[in-house]
Write a protein that holds these residues in place. Structure first.
Motif, short mmCIF file in Angstrom:
data_model
loop_
_atom_site.label_atom_id
_atom_site.label_comp_id
_atom_site.label_asym_id
_atom_site.label_seq_id
_atom_site.Cartn_x
_atom_site.Cartn_y
_atom_site.Cartn_z
N ILE A 150 58.77 31.86 14.97
CA ILE A 150 58.29 30.53 14.60
C ILE A 150 59.43 29.52 14.60
O ILE A 150 59.29 28.39 15.08
N ASP A 151 60.60 29.95 14.12
CA ASP A 151 61.77 29.04 14.11
C ASP A 151 62.21 28.72 15.54
O ASP A 151 62.70 27.63 15.82
N ALA A 152 62.01 29.65 16.46
CA ALA A 152 62.52 29.47 17.84
C ALA A 152 61.56 28.68 18.72
O ALA A 152 61.99 27.85 19.53
N GLU A 199 51.43 30.35 33.63
CA GLU A 199 52.83 30.76 33.53
C GLU A 199 53.66 29.48 33.70
O GLU A 199 53.66 28.92 34.80
N PRO A 200 54.31 28.97 32.68
CA PRO A 200 55.00 27.68 32.80
C PRO A 200 56.06 27.67 33.91
O PRO A 200 56.33 26.64 34.51
N VAL A 201 56.65 28.83 34.17
CA VAL A 201 57.32 29.06 35.44
C VAL A 201 56.64 30.30 36.01
O VAL A 201 56.64 31.35 35.36
N GLY A 252 64.07 28.72 23.02
CA GLY A 252 62.73 28.28 22.63
C GLY A 252 61.71 28.48 23.74
O GLY A 252 60.55 28.08 23.62
N GLY A 253 62.14 29.07 24.86
CA GLY A 253 61.22 29.36 25.97
C GLY A 253 61.04 28.16 26.89
O GLY A 253 61.80 27.19 26.86
N ALA A 254 59.99 28.23 27.71
CA ALA A 254 59.75 27.18 28.71
C ALA A 254 59.24 25.91 28.03
O ALA A 254 59.56 24.79 28.45
N GLY A 255 58.46 26.06 26.98
CA GLY A 255 57.94 24.89 26.28
C GLY A 255 59.07 23.98 25.83
O GLY A 255 59.07 22.78 26.09
N ALA A 256 60.07 24.61 25.20
CA ALA A 256 61.23 23.83 24.73
C ALA A 256 62.03 23.31 25.92
O ALA A 256 62.47 22.17 25.97
N TYR A 257 62.18 24.15 26.94
CA TYR A 257 62.99 23.82 28.13
C TYR A 257 62.41 22.59 28.84
O TYR A 257 63.14 21.68 29.23
N GLY A 293 60.02 20.59 27.44
CA GLY A 293 59.58 19.56 26.49
C GLY A 293 58.08 19.37 26.44
O GLY A 293 57.58 18.26 26.22
N ILE A 294 57.32 20.44 26.68
CA ILE A 294 55.85 20.38 26.62
C ILE A 294 55.40 21.34 25.52
O ILE A 294 55.83 22.49 25.47
N ARG A 295 54.53 20.88 24.65
CA ARG A 295 54.07 21.74 23.55
C ARG A 295 52.63 22.20 23.78
O ARG A 295 51.70 21.41 23.65
N PRO A 296 52.44 23.46 24.16
CA PRO A 296 51.07 23.97 24.34
C PRO A 296 50.43 24.22 22.98
O PRO A 296 51.08 24.04 21.93
N ASP A 297 49.19 24.67 22.97
CA ASP A 297 48.52 24.98 21.69
C ASP A 297 48.76 26.42 21.27
O ASP A 297 48.77 26.75 20.09
#
Ligand code: KE4
Length: 420
Positions: free
Chosen positions: A102-104, A206-208, A250-255, A257-261
């Motif tokens: 959760i922190d990551a 798959e975000p990538v 933080g994965g691809a979302g952080a990479y 800058g998109i926040r999925p649900d």
């Protein structure tokens, strides 16, 4: 290169196990070679039972981001095993791993631990359907999300390597709610929402993409998916089984800058042990039993040994985030060497694929223009040079934090020696 022992072991294995392997891509069918039976691995190297040593760019398909048999992870597993392998009851360490996740991962406020990426994705889809009350989902051609029935449709990975991208044994009824879009093609997604108003529970992506070879998202593609799913009250699921804790901590979302649900995780999060996870917004995850009506369960979920490996892995990554720049810098050198050879290469962070096609690979259609015979020749040459890569055109090369200067030199030499 000697492969007698692997040959014999493969013959023996085929007496007992379908195709002699416990996962299809390991059978080397699309490269027409004897699968190497492994003796051991350490750091960035792996040895087969014929004594051949390789620089390892599979890393067990992603988990070994710190290198194989990373001492703090091995120690954590050994120590934990002393107090019991499994209890089937809650432990404080599961909360510790959940807290680290959760922190990551910005999109995750609540998370459930499971045993494989397949199980994580299958469960996330069920939760998205339970949360929205809708049945249909959108996936992308060439994306692979594990082998649950509803997702074995135009899937990637071993299904792309094999005869058909769909599996036998899946009743048509199980996939009629699975709608197909084209990766990097926003209009193909919009069309599905226009044609199925208020019926789509989720889009999973798959975000990538790394199961049709590596295919990064085009500029704006992920943002478009975020916008369209928001406009239609559908759940956006990032399947980060490969990209999670790889593209960044933080994965691809952080990479990107998109926040999925919702996010699914696997591989790295278990540190090489069978552990995966799915999570997301609290109000969505509260649908999961026993707090909500969506059932999901597992005898070995949150297994103490796997959790110990996961905690040790995430703590090691978090303690030295410079590993991400290091891996990207290493991967960039490899990418440049392929480009200097005039080869067609895609890279996203520490994920690389070369494609035996002249076309820029941006989706499943262009990926499938690759010449898999040429790939088999490339594969054979790299293995001869002691470079251990995925035995399929439609997989990725995984760079780890353990890959060092000597590995880079050996790899660059192998690439430069490639014969057309
Ligand atoms: P597992 O059930 O194999 O743990 O995870 C399924 C999965 C889900 N989502 C993504 C994006 C994945 O890449 C995977 C599994 N990846 C493959 C490699 N392409 C695993 C290797 C194999 O199938 O043997």
């Amino acid at each position: 290169m000697k492969t007698e022992r692997s040959k014999a072991a493969f013959e023996e294995a085929q007496k007992y196990i379908p195709g002699g392997v416990n996962s299809p891509v390991r059978a080397y069918r699309s490269v027409g070679q004897t699968p190497r039976f492994i003796h051991h691995a350490k750091g960035s190297h792996i040895w087969d039972i014929d004594g051949n040593e390789y620089v390892d760019y599979i890393g067990s398909w992603g988990p070994n981001i710190l290198g194989a048999a990373y001492p703090p992870v091995v120690r954590a597993v050994q120590e934990k095993a002393e107090s019991g392998l499994t209890f089937g009851a809650p432990t404080e360490q599961e909360s510790r791993l959940a807290e680290l996740i959760i922190d990551a991962v910005p999109a995750i406020s609540c998370v459930r631990l499971v045993n494989s990426g397949t199980e994580a994705v299958m469960s996330a889809i069920r939760v998205a359907r339970g949360y929205t009350g809708r049945d249909k989902i959108v996936k992308f051609r060439g994306n692979y999300h594990g082998h649950s029935d509803g997702l074995l449709v135009q899937a990637g990975s071993g299904l792309l390597t094999g005869a058909t991208p769909d599996s036998a044994g899946v009743p048509a009824d199980y996939t009629k709610c699975t709608l197909l879009a084209d990766y990097n093609d926003t209009s193909s997604v919009q069309k599905l929402f226009d044609a199925n108003p208020d019926e789509i529970a989720a889009v999973i992506v798959e975000p990538v993409a790394a199961n049709m070879g590596v295919v990064p998202p085009k500029e704006g593609f992920l943002a478009d998916l975020r916008r369209i799913t928001e406009e239609n009250n559908a759940v956006l699921i990032f399947d980060e089984v490969i990209t999670g804790f790889r593209l960044s901590y933080g994965g691809a979302g952080a990479y990107y800058g998109i926040r999925p649900d919702m996010v699914t995780l696997g591989k790295i999060v278990g540190g090489g042990m069978p552990l995966a996870a799915y999570g997301g917004k609290k109000e969505i995850m509260e649908c999961v039993a026993p707090s909500g009506p969506v059932y999901q369960a597992g005898t070995l979920s949150g297994n103490p040994i796997a959790v110990a490996a996961g905690i040790a892995t995430l703590e090691a990554l978090r303690a030295d985030l410079s590993v991400y720049e290091k891996m990207d810098a290493y991967a960039t050198r490899i990418e440049q060497a392929f480009l200097d050879k005039g080869m067609n290469v895609n890279r996203a962070g520490s994920l690389i694929s070369v494609f035996m096609t002249k076309e820029k690979v941006v989706d499943e259609r262009s990926a499938r223009t690759s010449d898999t015979k040429k790939f088999a020749e490339y594969f054979a040459q790299m293995m001869e040079q002691g470079i251990y890569i995925a035995p399929s055109q439609f997989e990725a090369m995984f760079i780890s934090a353990a890959h060092a200067k000597e590995d880079l030199e050996q790899t660059l030499h192998a690439i430069n020696s490639l014969r057309a």
